[in-house]
Design an enzyme around this catalytic site. Structure first.
Site, PDB file in Angstrom:
ATOM      1  N   HIS A   1     -15.865  20.798   5.447  1.00  0.00           N
ATOM      2  CA  HIS A   1     -14.986  19.858   4.743  1.00  0.00           C
ATOM      3  C   HIS A   1     -15.095  18.428   5.257  1.00  0.00           C
ATOM      4  O   HIS A   1     -14.265  17.588   4.942  1.00  0.00           O
ATOM      5  CB  HIS A   1     -13.533  20.327   4.818  1.00  0.00           C
ATOM      6  CG  HIS A   1     -13.272  21.601   4.070  1.00  0.00           C
ATOM      7  ND1 HIS A   1     -12.025  22.137   3.924  1.00  0.00           N
ATOM      8  CD2 HIS A   1     -14.113  22.442   3.411  1.00  0.00           C
ATOM      9  CE1 HIS A   1     -12.095  23.260   3.215  1.00  0.00           C
ATOM     10  NE2 HIS A   1     -13.359  23.469   2.903  1.00  0.00           N
TER      11      HIS A   1
ATOM     12  N   ASP B   1     -14.594  24.805   7.405  1.00  0.00           N
ATOM     13  CA  ASP B   1     -13.535  23.805   7.239  1.00  0.00           C
ATOM     14  C   ASP B   1     -13.997  22.482   7.854  1.00  0.00           C
ATOM     15  O   ASP B   1     -15.186  22.175   7.852  1.00  0.00           O
ATOM     16  CB  ASP B   1     -12.227  24.329   7.849  1.00  0.00           C
ATOM     17  CG  ASP B   1     -10.996  23.732   7.176  1.00  0.00           C
ATOM     18  OD1 ASP B   1     -10.974  22.520   6.952  1.00  0.00           O
ATOM     19  OD2 ASP B   1     -10.053  24.485   6.885  1.00  0.00           O
TER      20      ASP B   1
END
Ligand SMILES: *[C@@H]1O[C@H](CO)[C@@H](O)[C@H](O)[C@H]1NC(C)=O
Ligand SMILES: *[C@@H]1O[C@H](CO)[C@@H](O)[C@H](O)[C@H]1NC(C)=O
Ligand SMILES: *[C@@H]1O[C@H](CO)[C@@H](O)[C@H](O)[C@H]1NC(C)=O
Ligand SMILES: *[C@@H]1O[C@H](CO)[C@@H](O)[C@H](O)[C@H]1NC(C)=O
Ligand SMILES: *[C@@H]1O[C@H](CO)[C@@H](O)[C@H](O)[C@H]1NC(C)=O
Ligand SMILES: *[C@@H]1O[C@H](CO)[C@@H](O)[C@H](O)[C@H]1NC(C)=O
Ligand SMILES: *[C@@H]1O[C@H](CO)[C@@H](O)[C@H](O)[C@H]1NC(C)=O
Ligand SMILES: *[C@@H]1O[C@H](CO)[C@@H](O)[C@H](O)[C@H]1NC(C)=O
Length: 474
Positions: free
Chosen positions: A301, A278
């Protein structure tokens, strides 16, 4: 770590007096290591014995020994092995760590030692302050979380190792904090099929290392890996320094943020490598004066502010600097995401010298953030103003720029300076730059060249409206 002979002699004599006086009350085995001029305290398992380590410590101690108070007291080492830790990775060493913490907490300048080449299985634990100043947790070995997600204690699903109310504290060392999170990552359904387990993996997944309501904290050199969810979180804290750390978990691990900041101010995060499933760094509401630089990020991310304003909540984020970042293979680069319907402001944010390589969308403002398939359009928004993107250079895989500002209140003072983005060789269905309701200026070089038409100029009235929303954040 040197002190003069007089001082050594004095403390040695003092040591004898104290031990003599307290011998009948407490059972303690203290050992001097002349070769290193450190002292290791060994305690019996009896918890009450660790209540007053200062009184039998050969090292200069806090309040009870006022005539030592002015000397630096960096000579006390509290090795978890001396507190009955086994360090075999199987035995539960939580009590030993807690005992070492409680003992060290009372000695200014103390070091809690997690020795190299040992693995300590630690159950969810809270290490609580306030402590004496300048306590160090020296991690050279490995701390292991319990690997079984289904038997994780339900009262501690928010985190594994929780530091609470600590001040002026350092974690360092060449060791590893291993969250052993793989069971948490598999969806419970898949897990059930594989293990035929009737137990559920809880929806709330623990953060590996969390600081709560703490100040002047340094975390350096260590490795944090395989967290069930977020790796390192600072919550309601102030004065944070993160330097030279490595955070890693597999790209396939869901929701495993690297570093997560919430309601935290005065932060510097630098010279670290973060690759997770993430966000590398996630900056949430209540954060200001955050400086993130010299980070290698990816896969994952990217670096993000938000999601802010979920469930019509207030969000306030300001004075954020992100610079000298290298991103490889991330979903996004630098990003601000807000939910529709929130209130508050994001202002004074600078992203500069961001090198991207095969990043799907390197530059993004998304005021329509939604984790479901479709979210309802709502009035009200977290107002965004003063965001600079500068020297964003490299390759993108899907879309170079995506600025989707609110229908209600557009973004103002968004600057694009020196953006040079080429499609990567692996690009997947190339999309043109998207620009919606964003006011600001751009400055060449700009590539792709359509970025030049991305921003609307002017917006004086909107700027005034935007300012009127700032009061929520005072
Ligand atoms: C004393 O310190 C030396 C050097 O760091 C170390 O090798 C040795 O194991 C220590 N001895 C004890 C008893 O702690
Ligand atoms: C622990 O220490 C306390 C106080 O020093 C003493 O009263 C108690 O008997 C001890 N317990 C054990 C199990 O040694
Ligand atoms: C934290 O650091 C600041 C700035 O260095 C200092 O003024 C303050 O006294 C420190 N607080 C603690 C509790 O160490
Ligand atoms: C703790 O305070 C001392 C003295 O003010 C300072 O030198 C040191 O850097 C501080 N440590 C942290 C981690 O803030
Ligand atoms: C960074 O951390 C590693 C240990 O993980 C250490 O060997 C190295 O010296 C540290 N570098 C700096 C500049 O502090
Ligand atoms: C991060 O990765 C770079 C490049 O691989 C390496 O030179 C650097 O030492 C790493 N830093 C840390 C803290 O691991
Ligand atoms: C914007 O943020 C930077 C970095 O924190 C800070 O130095 C600067 O003073 C801020 N500008 C304003 C107008 O607040
Ligand atoms: C929300 O607003 C956008 C922009 O006006 C529009 O494209 C979109 O269709 C709307 N979505 C819904 C669910 O009404």
């Amino acid at each position: 770590m040197k002190r003069n002979t007089n001082f050594s002699l004095l403390s040695f004599l003092f040591f004898f007096v104290i031990v003599f006086n307290t011998f009948s009350m407490i059972s303690v085995e203290a050992r001097k290591n002349h070769s290193k001029k450190t002292k290791t305290h060994k305690y019996q398992k009896n918890k009450s014995n660790i209540a007053s380590p200062g009184s039998h410590s050969p090292a200069p101690a806090p309040a009870p020994l006022p005539h030592y108070g002015s000397h630096p007291t960096q000579f006390s080492t509290f090795d978890v092995l001396s507190f009955n830790a086994k360090g075999n990775g199987i035995w539960d060493d939580s009590k030993a760590l807690l005992a070492a913490w409680n003992a060290a907490c009372k000695v200014s300048g103390a070091t809690i030692k997690i020795p190299a080449e040992f693995k300590f299985l630690i159950k969810p634990i809270t290490l609580q302050g306030p402590c004496m100043p300048e306590i160090t947790l020296q991690i050279d070995g490995t701390l292991l979380a319990p690997p079984q997600a289904t038997s994780w204690p339900k009262f501690s699903l928010f985190q594994w190792i929780n530091f609470k109310w600590v001040q002026n504290f350092t974690i360092k060392g060449s060791g590893t904090i291993d969250g052993q999170g793989s069971q948490w990552w598999s969806s419970s359904q898949i897990y059930h099929m594989q293990k035929r387990s009737s137990k559920h993996i809880p929806d709330t997944k623990p953060t590996a290392l969390r600081f709560y309501s703490s100040s002047n904290i340094t975390v350096r050199d260590i490795r944090i890996t395989n967290s069930p969810q977020c790796h390192l979180k600072f919550d309601s804290s102030k004065g944070i320094e993160v330097n030279n750390i490595t955070i890693s978990s597999p790209e396939s691990s869901p929701n495993t943020d690297g570093i997560h900041l919430q309601n935290t101010k005065d932060v510097e995060i630098q010279h670290s490598n973060i690759s997770t499933g993430d966000d590398c760094v996630s900056i949430q509401t209540g954060c200001s004066n955050v400086h993130v630089h010299n980070i290698n990020c990816g896969p994952g991310h990217g670096i993000s502010l938000g999601g802010l304003g979920k469930y019509k909540s207030a969000a306030c984020v300001s004075n954020i600097v992100v610079q000298d970042i290298s991103m490889q293979n991330t979903l996004y680069g630098v990003r601000i995401k807000t939910w529709q319907g929130g209130i508050g402001t994001v202002k004074n944010v600078s992203f500069s010298r961001i090198h991207v390589s095969d990043v799907k969308v390197p530059v993004m403002i998304d005021q329509y953030y939604c984790d479901k398939h479709l979210c309802k359009n709502q009035t009200g928004t977290v107002v965004i103003s003063g965001v600079k993107f500068e020297e964003i250079i490299g390759t993108y895989a899907v879309q170079p720029i995506h600025l989707a500002c609110s229908n209600d209140i557009p973004c103002t003072d968004v600057d694009l300076n020196d953006i040079q983005l080429r499609p990567s060789l692996n690009y997947r269905g190339f999309q043109q730059a998207l620009c919606w309701n964003s006011y600001g200026k751009s400055q060449a070089p700009l590539q792709p060249s359509d970025i030049d038409y991305c921003l609307r100029s002017g917006g004086g009235l909107i700027r005034r409206i935007a300012r009127s929303h700032e009061s929520v954040c005072y």
